[in-house]
Structures are given as structure tokens and as C-alpha cells.
Scaffold this active site. Structure first.
Site, short mmCIF file in Angstrom:
data_model
loop_
_atom_site.label_atom_id
_atom_site.label_comp_id
_atom_site.label_asym_id
_atom_site.label_seq_id
_atom_site.Cartn_x
_atom_site.Cartn_y
_atom_site.Cartn_z
N TYR A 144 0.88 -1.12 0.14
CA TYR A 144 -0.14 -0.21 0.03
C TYR A 144 1.04 1.15 0.04
CZ TYR A 144 -3.57 3.26 1.74
OH TYR A 144 -4.34 4.67 1.82
N ASP A 239 9.81 2.52 -0.42
CA ASP A 239 8.68 3.36 0.46
C ASP A 239 8.87 2.80 1.89
OD1 ASP A 239 6.14 4.28 1.86
OD2 ASP A 239 4.90 3.24 0.19
N LYS A 267 5.12 8.66 9.13
CA LYS A 267 4.95 8.05 10.45
C LYS A 267 5.72 8.69 11.32
CE LYS A 267 1.99 5.06 8.63
NZ LYS A 267 0.52 4.89 8.80
#
Length: 432
Positions: A144, A239, A267
């Protein structure tokens, strides 16, 4: 599962938000029951509206690596807020945080801050297309990379949780520019390059899949991708929105010795506040406006509160790296293997995948090396396990296809309580 106050708050929220939530997985549809509503959190614990104190194993989906309301981060945000929550103009704090990030990620020579991981990956792909003059992007099933149109093809995470192969509203003209291939299968990537010579701009991947559950890379797989992209003139985009600063101070790039063209982060870099990062080689990043022709902008990019939280978080990780990562490794190992051992005692098929302080208990036998393996998991059994754990005071990610995380605030007491809760929960599942 949830108390009376949380249920009432959920019913109220359903009047205003689709499904009562602002992000789909929060609805608990994959595990059943109404979701608890959070009132506050501290250290390793979340306190819900009904006053229940639950051990937290999703940590706001990763960023709370030092625990909730970590005092230096709270103090940094408060100091910054006293000077205003947003300027829409440059501040010294942006370069202060950039220096810290670049020190941990040698592959990054220049960066740009954005407000989310979706923005970061979307911008990295735009850059890759501009740098190569090509349009097609390879991604991997179950990975994702945010909810940009071209990345929602077999995207794992919430998409996998709800059994959606892609997303309505994504034009076929955009979707066909994304090739979704099986993770850990280098031959499939070689075949894609052979089928589309001179057309593939980039390969984007989670180096450790976290959005189909935790799936580590096979030996030699990442190095093979790096060699293949270099040979084919395509960019490699790693990523690290989830793995960055979590699996090591320098993320998966450090752990696996990677030197990609572009890296995306999020994050932890914001210390819990909204932030994303994309960065990489100087000649690629200098294609961005105002130096080059690739446009990307954001009023809240480099937001002073997020920069302050990031400086406090990343600075602490740098200063205490040896202690932090040793603690994260030992605690994660204890809780992940402790629960897996209880599954064996209960006679339940369960596969544990773990890389540092992220892991998944897959309710399936045999190895899980890609999304198809993960999809064989018994999601009904996982749902029963999740509900039982919640009732016992342990909040796990509410999907079989999401990795679990913990923080430096978790310790022996939390491990012991979690394993004890799992003993009862797994027995209940086995007699189900």
C-alpha cells in the site's frame, strides 16, 4: 468489545462520517464489533471513552515508537504552538529536521516535506516519470502506497481488509499504467521489463511489506531489484513510510544495505503529527519546482508543529539508537514469539513473520512470502482472536492484513499480560 460510551459515540459519528469513521479500517468491519473511541493515551496504553486501559499494539499505525505522549515530543509541540501552528512560509526547523533525516539515510541527498505518506509516494512517482520520460510503474500485490489513483491496484491494507481489488473512481486509463506483480518474485519483474521495453519509469515497493501483514523480503530479492532497475534505466523507489526509523535507525535501507533512487518516509518522522517525506538523489530532486519543471506544493508542508515533533523524535532516536533498537528487538521478539507459542499449545495453525518491531500473526499454516499466501489466512479466526484480546485489554490492529507495532514504553509487564491474554483468546478460538 466496546463500552456504552464508545457505542454511543460511534452511533453519533455515523450521522456525520461514512461508516462513522474518517479512515476505513477504524470501523472494525474486518474483526466485528463496534470500535472503541479513544479519549487519551500514555506510554504503551490507550484509554477509551469508557475508561478501559488497553495495551496498544498499533501505535497510531507506526509513529509512536517512543510511546504515546512522550514528554520531550509533547514539550516540543507546545513550544512550537506558542509561536503559531502554521506560517505557510519557511522556517529553520525544516532544515534542522532534514539534516537529521539525511544523516540516517545516505541515499537521500535532498528531501521535501509533505503532509502524508500518500503525498510522498504520489510525488515520488511524478518525479520518476519526469526523470525517465516513461509512464508505467511497477508495484507489488499487497503493498500500500497511499490512496493516489494509480496506486490503488491490488493495494493491500484497508483495500485487502475489505476485499476490494482496486477502487471505484479510478479511471482505467490511469490503472493500466500500474503493473501489480507478486512480491518476492524477481522473475515476474524481469518478465514485465521484457514485455514493456523502455516504458517502465519506476519500481516502487515496501521493502518489508506491512500492509498485507508483515512480509520480509527473500534473500537477494531487494538487491536483485536494485540491479534490475539500474540495468533497465528505471528508478527504484523504496517506500519506508512504515519501516523508516522502525526496523533500524536508517530503516530498511540500512538493514538491507539498499541505495535506491528515491525514498519515501512518514509516520515516525512527524513524531505522531501529519508528515511525509520524499527524497533521493540530488539530480532527481532538483527536477522539482522552483528549480525544475515538476510541480509539487503544499501550504502545510514543513508545518512547524510537525517539524518540532519530528526533531524531538528523530533526535532522541539518534542519541539513544543502541538502547532503543536493542529494547525494541527484545520486546518484540518476546511478545511475538510468546503468542506464537501459545498458538502451538492451542493446536492452531499460525505463522509468525517479524522484522524488528513490526510483525504479524497469520492464521494460516506454512510460510507467508507474498500477498497470495497472506490471503489464505483464516480471517474469521483472526476476528475471534482480535475480539477476545480486546476484551482482555489488548488492542491489536483490527485486520489480519496490518502489521503490529510496539514502542519503547512496552516492557516485561505488557509482554506478560499480552501472552496471558493470548493464551485464553487462542483457546477460545480453537474451541470456537
Amino acid at each position: 468489545m466496546s463500552g456504552a460510551k464508545s457505542q454511543a459515540l460511534h452511533e453519533r459519528a455515523q450521522r456525520y462520517f461514512p461508516g462513522g469513521v474518517n479512515s476505513p479500517v477504524r470501523a472494525f468491519k474486518a474483526v466485528g464489533g463496534a470500535p472503541p473511541f479513544v479519549e487519551r493515551a500514555e506510554g504503551a496504553y490507550i484509554i477509551d471513552a469508557d475508561g478501559r486501559r488497553l495495551i496498544d499494539y498499533f501505535g497510531s499505525w507506526g509513529p509512536m515508537i517512543l510511546g504515546h505522549a512522550f514528554p520531550p515530543v509533547v514539550e516540543a509541540i507546545a513550544r512550537a504552538a506558542r509561536s503559531s501552528a502554521s506560517f505557510g512560509a519557511s522556517t529553520a526547523a525544516e532544515a534542522d529536521l532534514a539534516e537529521r533525516v539525511i544523516a540516517c539515510f545516505p541515499a537521500i541527498e535532498k528531501i521535501r516535506f509533505v503532509s502524508s505518506g500518500t503525498e510522498a509516494t504520489m510525488s515520488a512517482i511524478r518525479l520518476a516519470r519526469a526523470a525517465t520520460g516513461r509512464n508505467i510503474v511497477i508495484k507489488f500485490e499487497g503493498c500500500y502506497h497511499g490512496h493516489a489513483d494509480g496506486l490503488l491496484v491490488k493495494a493491500g491494507s484497508g483495500v485487502a481488509t475489505f476485499g476490494i481489488p482496486g477502487s471505484a473512481g479510478v479511471p482505467e486509463e490511469i490503472a493500466h499504467l500500474t503493473l501489480a506483480l507478486p512480491f518476492n518474485n524477481l522473475g515476474a519483474v524481469e518478465a514485465a521489463f521484457a514485455a514493456h521495453p523502455g516504458e517502465i519509469a519506476a519500481v516502487i515497493l515496501e521493502p518489508v511489506v506491512g500492509n498485507a501483514g508483515c512480509i520480509p523480503p527473500a534473500n537477494g530479492y531487494l538487491a536483485g531489484l536494485r540491479a534490475l532497475t539500474s540495468h533497465q534505466g528505471a528508478l527504484m523507489i523504496v517506500d519506508e513510510v512504515m519501516t523508516g526509523f522502525r526496523v533500524a535507525l536508517g530503516g530498511a535501507c540500512e538493514l538491507y544495505g539498499l541505495d535506491p533512487d528515491l525514498v519515501t518516509l512518514g509516520k515516525i518522522v512527524g513524531g505522531g503529527l501529519p508528515v511525509g517525506v520524499f527524497g533521493g538523489k540530488r539530480e532527481i530532486m532538483d527536477l522539482l519546482a522552483p528549480l525544475g519543471p515538476v510541480y509539487q506544493a503544499g501550504t502545510l508542508s514543513g508545518n512547524p508543529l510537525a517539524m518540532a515533533a519530528g526533531i524531538a523524535t528523530v533526535g532522541y532516536l539518534q542519541q539513544h539508537a543502541a538502547e532503543v533498537y536493542k529494547r525494541l528487538e527484545s520486546t518484540s521478539k518476546a511478545v511475538a514469539e510468546g503468542v506464537a507459542a501459545e498458538a502451538v499449545r492451542a493446536g492452531l495453525p499460525l505463522t509468525l513473520n517479524r522484522v524488528g518491531a513490526m510483525w504479524t500473526w497469520f492464521f494460516t499454516s506454512g510460510p507467508v512470502t507474498n500477498y497470495d499466501d497472506a490471503a489464505k489466512s483464516n480471517t474469521t479466526a483472526f476476528g475471534r482472536f482480535h475480539r477476545s484480546m480486546m476484551d482482555a485489554g489488548v488492542w491489536l490492529p483490527p485486520s489480519q492484513f496490518e502489521a503490529a507495532f510496539l514502542s519503547t514504553a512496552h516492557g516485561d509487564a505488557e509482554v506478560e499480560a499480552t501472552v496471558k491474554a493470548a493464551r485464553g483468546a487462542l483457546q477460545a478460538v480453537s474451541t470456537g
